[in-house]
Motif scaffolding. Structure first.
Motif, PDB file in Angstrom:
ATOM      1  N   ALA A  52       0.821  -1.216  -0.161  1.00 44.12           N
ATOM      2  CA  ALA A  52      -0.165   0.079  -0.068  1.00 44.12           C
ATOM      3  C   ALA A  52       0.967   1.462   0.119  1.00 44.12           C
ATOM      4  N   LEU A  53       2.040   1.126   0.359  1.00 43.58           N
ATOM      5  CA  LEU A  53       2.953   2.260   0.474  1.00 43.58           C
ATOM      6  C   LEU A  53       3.357   2.811  -1.051  1.00 43.58           C
ATOM      7  N   ARG A  54       3.121   2.067  -2.167  1.00 41.03           N
ATOM      8  CA  ARG A  54       3.375   2.357  -3.229  1.00 41.03           C
ATOM      9  C   ARG A  54       2.195   3.289  -3.897  1.00 41.03           C
ATOM     10  N   THR A  55       1.189   3.204  -3.141  1.00 44.79           N
ATOM     11  CA  THR A  55       0.290   4.488  -3.488  1.00 44.79           C
ATOM     12  C   THR A  55       0.806   5.770  -2.979  1.00 44.79           C
ATOM     13  N   TRP A  56       1.311   5.988  -1.594  1.00 47.35           N
ATOM     14  CA  TRP A  56       1.783   7.056  -1.262  1.00 47.35           C
ATOM     15  C   TRP A  56       3.247   7.398  -2.210  1.00 47.35           C
ATOM     16  N   VAL A  57       4.006   6.457  -2.494  1.00 44.50           N
ATOM     17  CA  VAL A  57       5.305   7.027  -3.308  1.00 44.50           C
ATOM     18  C   VAL A  57       4.897   7.683  -4.751  1.00 44.50           C
ATOM     19  N   ALA A  58       3.702   6.832  -5.407  1.00 47.28           N
ATOM     20  CA  ALA A  58       3.220   7.360  -6.588  1.00 47.28           C
ATOM     21  C   ALA A  58       2.608   8.609  -6.490  1.00 47.28           C
ATOM     22  N   SER A  59       2.307   9.199  -5.328  1.00 50.52           N
ATOM     23  CA  SER A  59       1.596  10.562  -5.227  1.00 50.52           C
ATOM     24  C   SER A  59       2.675  11.613  -5.123  1.00 50.52           C
ATOM     25  N   LEU A  60       3.815  11.336  -4.900  1.00 44.15           N
ATOM     26  CA  LEU A  60       4.770  12.438  -4.626  1.00 44.15           C
ATOM     27  C   LEU A  60       5.009  13.130  -5.702  1.00 44.15           C
ATOM     28  N   ASP A  61       5.205  14.700  -5.801  1.00 48.10           N
ATOM     29  CA  ASP A  61       5.437  15.334  -6.874  1.00 48.10           C
ATOM     30  C   ASP A  61       6.709  15.260  -7.760  1.00 48.10           C
ATOM     31  N   ALA A  62       7.817  14.443  -7.068  1.00 47.91           N
ATOM     32  CA  ALA A  62       8.946  14.410  -7.578  1.00 47.91           C
ATOM     33  C   ALA A  62       9.634  13.080  -7.235  1.00 47.91           C
ATOM     34  N   PRO A  63      10.483  12.253  -7.826  1.00 47.74           N
ATOM     35  CA  PRO A  63      10.910  10.993  -7.442  1.00 47.74           C
ATOM     36  C   PRO A  63      11.903  11.396  -6.201  1.00 47.74           C
ATOM     37  N   ILE A  64      12.120  10.449  -5.344  1.00 49.58           N
ATOM     38  CA  ILE A  64      12.640  10.275  -4.132  1.00 49.58           C
ATOM     39  C   ILE A  64      14.299  10.246  -4.444  1.00 49.58           C
ATOM     40  N   ASP A  65      15.165  11.091  -3.916  1.00 49.61           N
ATOM     41  CA  ASP A  65      16.427  10.997  -4.679  1.00 49.61           C
ATOM     42  C   ASP A  65      17.312   9.954  -3.937  1.00 49.61           C
ATOM     43  N   GLU A  66      17.354   9.894  -2.847  1.00 49.22           N
ATOM     44  CA  GLU A  66      18.178   8.570  -1.892  1.00 49.22           C
ATOM     45  C   GLU A  66      16.912   7.877  -1.199  1.00 49.22           C
ATOM     46  N   TYR A  67      17.378   6.428  -1.085  1.00 55.85           N
ATOM     47  CA  TYR A  67      16.654   5.440  -0.222  1.00 55.85           C
ATOM     48  C   TYR A  67      17.819   4.895   0.981  1.00 55.85           C
ATOM     49  N   TRP A  68      17.325   5.008   2.049  1.00 50.57           N
ATOM     50  CA  TRP A  68      18.435   4.439   3.142  1.00 50.57           C
ATOM     51  C   TRP A  68      17.447   3.324   4.000  1.00 50.57           C
ATOM     52  N   VAL A  69      18.024   2.251   4.226  1.00 51.10           N
ATOM     53  CA  VAL A  69      17.152   1.080   4.824  1.00 51.10           C
ATOM     54  C   VAL A  69      18.186   0.466   6.035  1.00 51.10           C
ATOM     55  N   SER A  70      17.384   0.019   6.985  1.00 54.12           N
ATOM     56  CA  SER A  70      17.889  -0.873   8.004  1.00 54.12           C
ATOM     57  C   SER A  70      18.270  -2.028   7.486  1.00 54.12           C
ATOM     58  N   ASP A  92      22.398   0.514   5.761  1.00 54.60           N
ATOM     59  CA  ASP A  92      23.207   1.047   6.903  1.00 54.60           C
ATOM     60  C   ASP A  92      23.087   0.545   8.250  1.00 54.60           C
ATOM     61  N   GLU A  93      23.844  -0.334   8.768  1.00 53.93           N
ATOM     62  CA  GLU A  93      23.477  -1.072   9.939  1.00 53.93           C
ATOM     63  C   GLU A  93      23.489   0.008  11.143  1.00 53.93           C
ATOM     64  N   ARG A  94      23.624   1.393  11.177  1.00 51.70           N
ATOM     65  CA  ARG A  94      23.283   2.246  12.042  1.00 51.70           C
ATOM     66  C   ARG A  94      21.685   2.381  12.186  1.00 51.70           C
ATOM     67  N   LEU A  95      21.037   1.991  11.313  1.00 52.41           N
ATOM     68  CA  LEU A  95      19.538   1.945  11.127  1.00 52.41           C
ATOM     69  C   LEU A  95      18.922   0.914  11.772  1.00 52.41           C
ATOM     70  N   LEU A 161      14.512   9.163   1.790  1.00 55.70           N
ATOM     71  CA  LEU A 161      13.418   8.302   2.449  1.00 55.70           C
ATOM     72  C   LEU A 161      14.379   7.161   3.378  1.00 55.70           C
ATOM     73  N   VAL A 162      13.928   6.986   4.797  1.00 54.35           N
ATOM     74  CA  VAL A 162      14.454   6.063   5.568  1.00 54.35           C
ATOM     75  C   VAL A 162      13.539   4.915   5.881  1.00 54.35           C
ATOM     76  N   VAL A 163      13.629   3.687   5.666  1.00 57.47           N
ATOM     77  CA  VAL A 163      12.697   2.950   6.179  1.00 57.47           C
ATOM     78  C   VAL A 163      13.550   1.966   7.281  1.00 57.47           C
ATOM     79  N   ALA A 164      12.873   1.999   8.389  1.00 56.12           N
ATOM     80  CA  ALA A 164      13.593   1.700   9.701  1.00 56.12           C
ATOM     81  C   ALA A 164      12.444   0.905  10.777  1.00 56.12           C
TER      82      ALA A 164
END
Length: 235
Positions: A52-70, A92-95, A161-164
């Motif tokens: 369902a998060l795809r709906t939110w990503v698709a609604s953004l006015d511009a693409p996200i430049d960086e993705y960081w994840v735990s 990144d292990e710090r996440l 965007l950070v996913v953690a």
């Protein structure tokens, strides 16, 4: 340039979330979970939430430049399902989630029964400074997040965007807004980072500001369950 818009996403509901909530409801001292924390997967509901998060990503006015994840599996699964491909994400292990040491896989009842001395220390020191043996305090997690953010927010793209995890998102707010210990604890006592929720911060000449906290409109739009699994253990 530097990052001026930052989105924080908690992973979707995990099998560990389900097991922990079940243990709390049943009054069990121990959370029944065989996998190590890093390998805990999303539950079926968590997978629906991540999609369902795809709906939110698709609604953004511009693409996200960086993705960081735990590096933990549940976070990486959430990002992959939300964007369709996580290969460009920076792991990144710090996440990673907060490490609980000897209190891992224990409910609060279990801590009281099996480690009463730690329960007493926790009450005395408070949530922010209590470090269980072999684990981390919130202050410890904040220290590694200061290191991560000091590097990550100087990236050239204006958005990231950070996913953690629950505690990681709370402590990023602590570092960036900033919130001192009393304000952080008051905020955490009345706010929960919901699964697959979106928290947004923006930076201007005066510093970082919180725009949205724990939004789940995208889940409701797509008919995915909204789940709240708070507490010490974000597994």
């Amino acid at each position: 340039m530097a990052v001026t818009r930052l989105w924080l996403v908690r992973h979707g509901e995990s099998e560990g979330n389900v097991a922990a909530s079940r243990a709390e409801r049943e009054g069990s001292p121990v959370i029944a979970l065989d996998e190590r924390d890093a390998d805990v997967e999303l539950s079926p509901t968590g997978r629906e939430q991540a999609e369902a998060l795809r709906t939110w990503v698709a609604s953004l006015d511009a693409p996200i430049d960086e993705y960081w994840v735990s590096p933990y599996l549940r976070a990486r699964q959430t990002l992959a399902l939300a964007v369709g491909d996580d290969r460009a994400a920076l792991v990144d292990e710090r996440l990673r989630d907060r490490e609980l040491g000897i209190l891992d896989l224990l409910t609060w009842k279990g801590v009281e029964e099996l480690h009463p001395e730690e329960a007493a220390r926790r009450r005395h020191l408070g949530k922010y400074y209590h470090r269980p043996p072999g684990g981390e305090s919130w202050a410890d997690v904040a220290l590694r997040l200061r290191s991560f953010l000091g590097e990550a927010l100087d990236r050239p793209g204006p958005s990231a965007l950070v996913v953690a995890h629950d505690a990681v998102i709370m402590l990023i707010l602590h570092v960036l807004l900033p919130l001192d210990e009393p304000k952080l604890m008051a905020f955490a006592a009345t706010h929960t980072v919901r699964n697959a929720s979106v928290t947004e911060l923006v930076r201007d000449d005066e510093g970082w500001k919180l725009v949205t906290f724990s939004a789940v409109d995208h889940l409701q739009t797509e008919g995915a369950d909204v789940t709240v699994h708070g507490g010490e253990d974000d597994a």
